[in-house]
Design a protein around this motif. Sequence first.
Motif, PDB file in Angstrom:
ATOM      1  N   GLU A 238      17.415   2.537 -11.345  1.00 30.73           N
ATOM      2  CA  GLU A 238      17.256   1.498 -10.328  1.00 30.73           C
ATOM      3  C   GLU A 238      18.222   1.717  -9.159  1.00 30.73           C
ATOM      4  OE1 GLU A 238      17.048  -0.382 -14.461  1.00 30.73           O
ATOM      5  OE2 GLU A 238      18.430   0.915 -13.371  1.00 30.73           O
ATOM      6  N   PRO A 239      17.924   1.073  -8.043  1.00 29.07           N
ATOM      7  CA  PRO A 239      18.940   0.961  -7.004  1.00 29.07           C
ATOM      8  C   PRO A 239      20.184   0.265  -7.562  1.00 29.07           C
ATOM      9  CG  PRO A 239      16.798   0.272  -6.163  1.00 29.07           C
ATOM     10  CD  PRO A 239      16.644   0.442  -7.643  1.00 29.07           C
ATOM     11  N   ARG A 240      21.324   0.546  -6.967  1.00 33.66           N
ATOM     12  CA  ARG A 240      22.558  -0.098  -7.414  1.00 33.66           C
ATOM     13  C   ARG A 240      22.536  -1.579  -7.089  1.00 33.66           C
ATOM     14  NH1 ARG A 240      27.386  -1.310  -4.929  1.00 33.66           N
ATOM     15  NH2 ARG A 240      26.690  -0.302  -3.008  1.00 33.66           N
ATOM     16  N   ARG A 241      21.964  -1.909  -5.909  1.00 39.06           N
ATOM     17  CA  ARG A 241      21.921  -3.306  -5.493  1.00 39.06           C
ATOM     18  C   ARG A 241      20.665  -3.545  -4.660  1.00 39.06           C
ATOM     19  NH1 ARG A 241      27.204  -5.814  -2.808  1.00 39.06           N
ATOM     20  NH2 ARG A 241      27.894  -5.438  -4.939  1.00 39.06           N
ATOM     21  N   ILE A 242      20.065  -4.713  -4.862  1.00 40.60           N
ATOM     22  CA  ILE A 242      18.888  -5.141  -4.086  1.00 40.60           C
ATOM     23  C   ILE A 242      19.245  -6.439  -3.386  1.00 40.60           C
ATOM     24  CG2 ILE A 242      16.434  -5.701  -4.160  1.00 40.60           C
ATOM     25  CD1 ILE A 242      16.306  -4.206  -6.865  1.00 40.60           C
ATOM     26  N   VAL A 243      18.993  -6.477  -2.066  1.00 37.36           N
ATOM     27  CA  VAL A 243      19.419  -7.616  -1.251  1.00 37.36           C
ATOM     28  C   VAL A 243      18.205  -8.214  -0.535  1.00 37.36           C
ATOM     29  CG1 VAL A 243      21.085  -8.424   0.467  1.00 37.36           C
ATOM     30  CG2 VAL A 243      21.563  -6.338  -0.856  1.00 37.36           C
ATOM     31  N   PRO A 244      17.538  -9.222  -1.131  1.00 36.82           N
ATOM     32  CA  PRO A 244      16.434  -9.886  -0.414  1.00 36.82           C
ATOM     33  C   PRO A 244      16.995 -10.889   0.591  1.00 36.82           C
ATOM     34  CG  PRO A 244      16.695 -10.858  -2.590  1.00 36.82           C
ATOM     35  CD  PRO A 244      17.711  -9.743  -2.491  1.00 36.82           C
ATOM     36  N   PHE A 245      16.281 -11.061   1.704  1.00 36.90           N
ATOM     37  CA  PHE A 245      16.723 -12.048   2.700  1.00 36.90           C
ATOM     38  C   PHE A 245      15.520 -12.545   3.492  1.00 36.90           C
ATOM     39  CE2 PHE A 245      16.816  -7.967   4.858  1.00 36.90           C
ATOM     40  CZ  PHE A 245      16.305  -8.233   6.122  1.00 36.90           C
ATOM     41  N   SER A 246      15.708 -13.717   4.107  1.00 39.12           N
ATOM     42  CA  SER A 246      14.672 -14.322   4.956  1.00 39.12           C
ATOM     43  C   SER A 246      15.361 -15.293   5.899  1.00 39.12           C
ATOM     44  CB  SER A 246      13.628 -15.051   4.099  1.00 39.12           C
ATOM     45  OG  SER A 246      14.217 -16.147   3.424  1.00 39.12           O
ATOM     46  N   LEU A 247      14.576 -15.950   6.740  1.00 42.96           N
ATOM     47  CA  LEU A 247      15.165 -16.878   7.699  1.00 42.96           C
ATOM     48  C   LEU A 247      15.835 -18.061   7.005  1.00 42.96           C
ATOM     49  CD1 LEU A 247      12.476 -16.938  10.526  1.00 42.96           C
ATOM     50  CD2 LEU A 247      14.714 -15.819  10.560  1.00 42.96           C
ATOM     51  N   ASP A 248      15.196 -18.597   5.944  1.00 42.09           N
ATOM     52  CA  ASP A 248      15.826 -19.729   5.257  1.00 42.09           C
ATOM     53  C   ASP A 248      16.551 -19.324   3.986  1.00 42.09           C
ATOM     54  OD1 ASP A 248      13.845 -19.334   3.341  1.00 42.09           O
ATOM     55  OD2 ASP A 248      12.764 -21.185   3.774  1.00 42.09           O
ATOM     56  N   GLY A 249      16.333 -18.103   3.529  1.00 46.68           N
ATOM     57  CA  GLY A 249      17.062 -17.595   2.374  1.00 46.68           C
ATOM     58  C   GLY A 249      16.667 -18.175   1.044  1.00 46.68           C
ATOM     59  N   GLN A 250      15.554 -18.926   0.984  1.00 43.91           N
ATOM     60  CA  GLN A 250      15.171 -19.611  -0.247  1.00 43.91           C
ATOM     61  C   GLN A 250      14.022 -18.900  -0.944  1.00 43.91           C
ATOM     62  OE1 GLN A 250      16.733 -22.093  -1.530  1.00 43.91           O
ATOM     63  NE2 GLN A 250      17.890 -23.038   0.126  1.00 43.91           N
ATOM     64  N   PRO A 251      14.110 -18.729  -2.259  1.00 44.22           N
ATOM     65  CA  PRO A 251      12.949 -18.207  -2.994  1.00 44.22           C
ATOM     66  C   PRO A 251      11.890 -19.287  -3.119  1.00 44.22           C
ATOM     67  CG  PRO A 251      14.670 -18.831  -4.533  1.00 44.22           C
ATOM     68  CD  PRO A 251      15.246 -19.048  -3.156  1.00 44.22           C
TER      69      PRO A 251
END
Length: 541
Positions: A238-251
């Motif tokens: 796997e990648p060492r780290r996965i960083v999801p993001f968006s304008l509101d940051g909420q899943p």
Amino acid sequence: MNAGDDRRIAVIGLGPRGVGALEALAALAETRGLRLSVDVFDPFPAPGAGPNFDPDESPLCRLNIPMRDIDLRAPDSLNVRPLADWLDPPIGPDDFPPRARLGAYIQHRLDALDRSQGVALSRIAEHVDAVRREGDGWLVQTGDHAHGPYAEVLLVPGQPKTKPDPQLADWQAHASRTGCALAQVYPAKDLLRKAEDWAGRTVAVRGFALSSFDVLRVLTQGLGGRFTSTGYQPSGNEPRRIVPFSLDGQPPFPKPETEEIDARFDPLPDETTVFEQAIATAACGTPETARQRISDSLVPPVHRILAASSAKTGADAVAEWLDTEWSDPGSQDSQSALDTLNDGIAMAAGSKPPSIGYAVGQVWRKWQDQLRQGYNPADTAPDTAALIVGFDEGLKRYSYGPPVDACRELHALIEAGIVTTRLSCDPGIALVDAGWRLTANGEDVTADVMIDAVLPSPDPAQLVDGPVPGLMEAGWLTAPEDLAARTAADGRLVDRDGRPVPGLCLLGRLALGSVIAADSLHDCFGMASHRWAEGVLSRIA
């Protein structure tokens, strides 16, 4: 039967929506003793499934609908078994099927149309460059060849190629200069091949909605990792780290886990009748009328559901929440991404009373058919359309949620230190030689891989190829500001003079504003297809 070859029909693009339209046309034509010649233009190898439901796509990509809620009945004349009976091996009622398996089923239904008495299909595996008027008909241009003329042309563009938004365009240029990896989430099988070289690297994901869950599965399970009862067991690939993001940051919030929990959010018949009347009035009214009528229909069922769950929330609080949602959707969700994730899992599992937003979202999900039935046939003013569509789009964070298991997997990846949500809310992004430096809350991370998981907006002016740009230039296809293509109730395009264009129709997401909730799989086989088929036969007759 009477031959219909002198009234030829062209369908440009296909996918589930095109299959639904053709099924409606075939069934209706057969009842009237007609057999219509239809040319289908689609270069995709599995045109019935389309790219979104490609039978060869990774099984890690799942629907956001459990089997218990999938009801895609084919016309009786096609003699096609329901999905649940056709699947082998079967899928449990609370499970969320892989999109590839649904795609294989829809492709099977397209094959069944070859046996239909109502339509005679010819498939042309070519890309359409233009559609133009000639006399009383339409010509379809593919390369140097003009097909037709056709009495009727139906555009089913699905999710066509668009111009990159300014941020993505900058990133594409940056990736080209630096050699850093910039990838798209789909096709996921292509993403998986690229990800085999990303072990130990930092991957950022633009977008924190449904597609991001497909990304997470590809980058973990797809590379040999396993989710167990004790958490996530990494493979080392796997990648060492996965960083999801968006304008509101909420899943997004997950759907209720079981049929029993889901039933707690069922509106009563009288409540549904009130909503049906409200949306019919709203679609023909002013923005203020629409807002008030829809809110008034939502407050009683949401208040009742919350009271039954022991949540001490009054009707005034529900009304206040809705007022804020109309004007500033999502602003009520001020928790951290991790707290939102944990609350969503607990509410979906029934171990925590639902919040106002969760209850509103589930009731709204259950009213999607009534929403389309009341809104889509109406001629809604652009400002009212923008308001109602915006409300529906905002509530998707609740109503279009993933399976709760996907949220548990995300939680396990956070616990394992592979995913971080500390930079998920609108981070600052600097382009650096090593990739993309994300900064938020006093932290920064540099990602050398960026994955775009954002669905482009349905703006016809942003399409880069195919027939739509030419149709816009000629004035056959128009789009009000902040909305997509303008269509009549039967799918006919509305021209620059405000008149329905004879014999030129469009169905799907690219008509958002004229229609609503068009992303739904059930909408592909719903009344929009039947209204189009009725219109075609009335004009041909």
